[in-house]
Write a protein that holds these residues in place. Structure first.
Motif, short mmCIF file in Angstrom:
data_model
loop_
_atom_site.label_atom_id
_atom_site.label_comp_id
_atom_site.label_asym_id
_atom_site.label_seq_id
_atom_site.Cartn_x
_atom_site.Cartn_y
_atom_site.Cartn_z
N THR A 1 -8.29 -6.97 -6.66
CA THR A 1 -6.74 -7.05 -6.02
C THR A 1 -7.36 -7.43 -4.40
OG1 THR A 1 -4.77 -6.01 -7.92
CG2 THR A 1 -4.17 -6.41 -5.04
N LEU B 1 2.56 -12.44 -3.29
CA LEU B 1 3.40 -11.14 -4.23
C LEU B 1 3.02 -10.36 -5.49
CD1 LEU B 1 6.69 -13.33 -5.20
CD2 LEU B 1 6.74 -11.63 -3.56
N ALA C 1 -0.78 -8.37 -0.53
CA ALA C 1 -1.15 -7.79 -1.62
C ALA C 1 -0.56 -6.31 -2.15
CB ALA C 1 -2.78 -7.91 -2.51
N ILE C 2 0.71 -6.35 -1.65
CA ILE C 2 1.44 -4.71 -1.65
C ILE C 2 2.70 -4.37 -2.26
CG2 ILE C 2 0.67 -4.18 0.70
CD1 ILE C 2 3.90 -5.47 1.61
N LEU C 3 2.75 -4.91 -3.60
CA LEU C 3 3.23 -5.19 -4.37
C LEU C 3 3.16 -5.07 -5.98
CD1 LEU C 3 5.80 -8.64 -3.78
CD2 LEU C 3 6.26 -5.22 -3.53
N PRO C 4 2.48 -3.32 -6.47
CA PRO C 4 1.87 -2.85 -7.36
C PRO C 4 3.15 -3.32 -8.86
CG PRO C 4 2.71 -1.06 -6.11
CD PRO C 4 3.15 -2.31 -5.22
N VAL C 5 2.73 -3.43 -9.74
CA VAL C 5 3.52 -3.41 -11.30
C VAL C 5 3.09 -2.00 -11.83
CG1 VAL C 5 4.24 -5.09 -12.96
CG2 VAL C 5 2.78 -5.50 -10.84
N GLY D 1 -0.33 -7.69 -6.51
CA GLY D 1 -0.20 -6.40 -6.44
C GLY D 1 -1.24 -5.76 -8.02
N ALA E 1 1.46 -15.98 -7.50
CA ALA E 1 1.80 -14.78 -7.25
C ALA E 1 1.04 -14.29 -6.04
CB ALA E 1 1.92 -13.50 -8.18
#
Length: 301
Positions: A234, A184, A245-249, A186, A179
């Protein structure tokens, strides 16, 4: 020494076997698939499918690293029972071996996990800190209690509470990298939870340290002296890979996907290796950036 190792063909165990082989130790490895294990292990390693098969070898030390992976898939009741059985049954079998031997092993170095402490927020955690009360914390307590039964037979027992193990070709990074390499990656949930971590090389070194130091027993936090939060981890990993790394879950998404197992991803403890450092152990990779640089430089060398 003749050293009996469970989990010897795994991510940590295979490198441990290589280092012990280089030091001239005789290796006895338990594996349900001896043929497959032999391909990963040093020459002259004796591999057998059951712990009791090694009674005649009179092992002088034991390293117990066996156990099903905790952070994979949802935890059904059957999965939780497998997590317990894979640890407790193996450890009980090792203690039974200690009981049967005319000359018990000098020591048992037994794996445990950072999950022993449960969710502790920003509290600084040492080996004197109390256990948590969630499933993984209770599992670790049972695991450690089983190992400590070997003390009844004169065996020195050291308990290694292991953080996230970092290196190439496996462990925590192997699950994260796809990821992150695609940009992708985060943070998980709030990102504020601590992630105690350790470079695989330092984990191997401290296990050898505990094997060789006859006065060291009880619990040891096997993590680098500078734990980081999930958000800090991260950012460091993304920077090393030169990726965003801008897509937090979101926490809710993790709970929906993983159920109770999401607690492993969303909680943590600011774990410090106080007893190891007081005993004179020096970490080769005390800072996360050092560890990541070594791992990724090694990959591209």
């Amino acid at each position: 020494m003749r050293i009996l190792i469970t989990g010897g063909s795994g991510f940590v165990g295979s490198l441990l076997c290589q280092r012990l082989h280089e030091k001239g130790h005789e290796l006895l490895v338990v594996s349900r698939n001896p043929g497959r294990a032999q391909a990963k292990l040093p020459p002259r390693t004796e591999i057998r499918p059951e712990i009791h098969n090694f009674a005649e070898n009179q092992p002088e030390a034991i390293v117990n690293l066996a156990g099903d992976s905790i952070a994979e898939g949802r935890w059904s009741e059957a999965k939780k029972q497998r997590l317990i059985d894979s640890r407790i049954e193996t450890t009980n079998a090792l203690v039974e071996l200690c009981r049967q031997l005319k000359q018990p092993p000098r020591c048992l170095i037994s794996g445990s996990a950072m999950g022993y402490y449960g969710d502790r927020g920003d509290e600084e955690i040492t080996e004197q800190s109390p256990a948590g009360n969630e499933f993984i914390a209770e599992l670790c307590q049972q695991w450690e209690s089983a190992a400590q039964q070997a003390e009844d037979y004169g065996v020195r027992v050291a308990l290694v509470r292991i953080g996230l193990v970092l290196d190439r070709d496996g462990g925590s990074l192997a699950k994260m990298l796809p990821a992150f390499k695609m940009g992708l990656g985060g943070t998980l949930g709030s990102g504020k939870q601590y992630m105690p971590w350790i470079h695989r090389e330092d984990l191997i070194r401290l296990i050898v340290f505990l094997l060789e130091n006859e006065k060291l027993d009880g619990p040891f936090n096997a993590s680098a002296p500078n734990p980081v939060t999930n958000a800090e981890f991260t950012r460091a990993l993304a920077a090393k890979l030169s990726r965003p790394a801008i897509l937090p879950v979101p926490e809710l998404a993790l709970k929906l996907i993983f159920g109770e197992m999401s607690r492993v991803l969303l909680t943590g403890a600011k774990m410090k290796p106080q007893r190891l450092q007081e005993s004179g152990f020096e970490f080769k990779y005390p800072e996360l950036e050092q560890a990541l640089s070594e791992i990724f430089d090694k990959q591209t060398a």
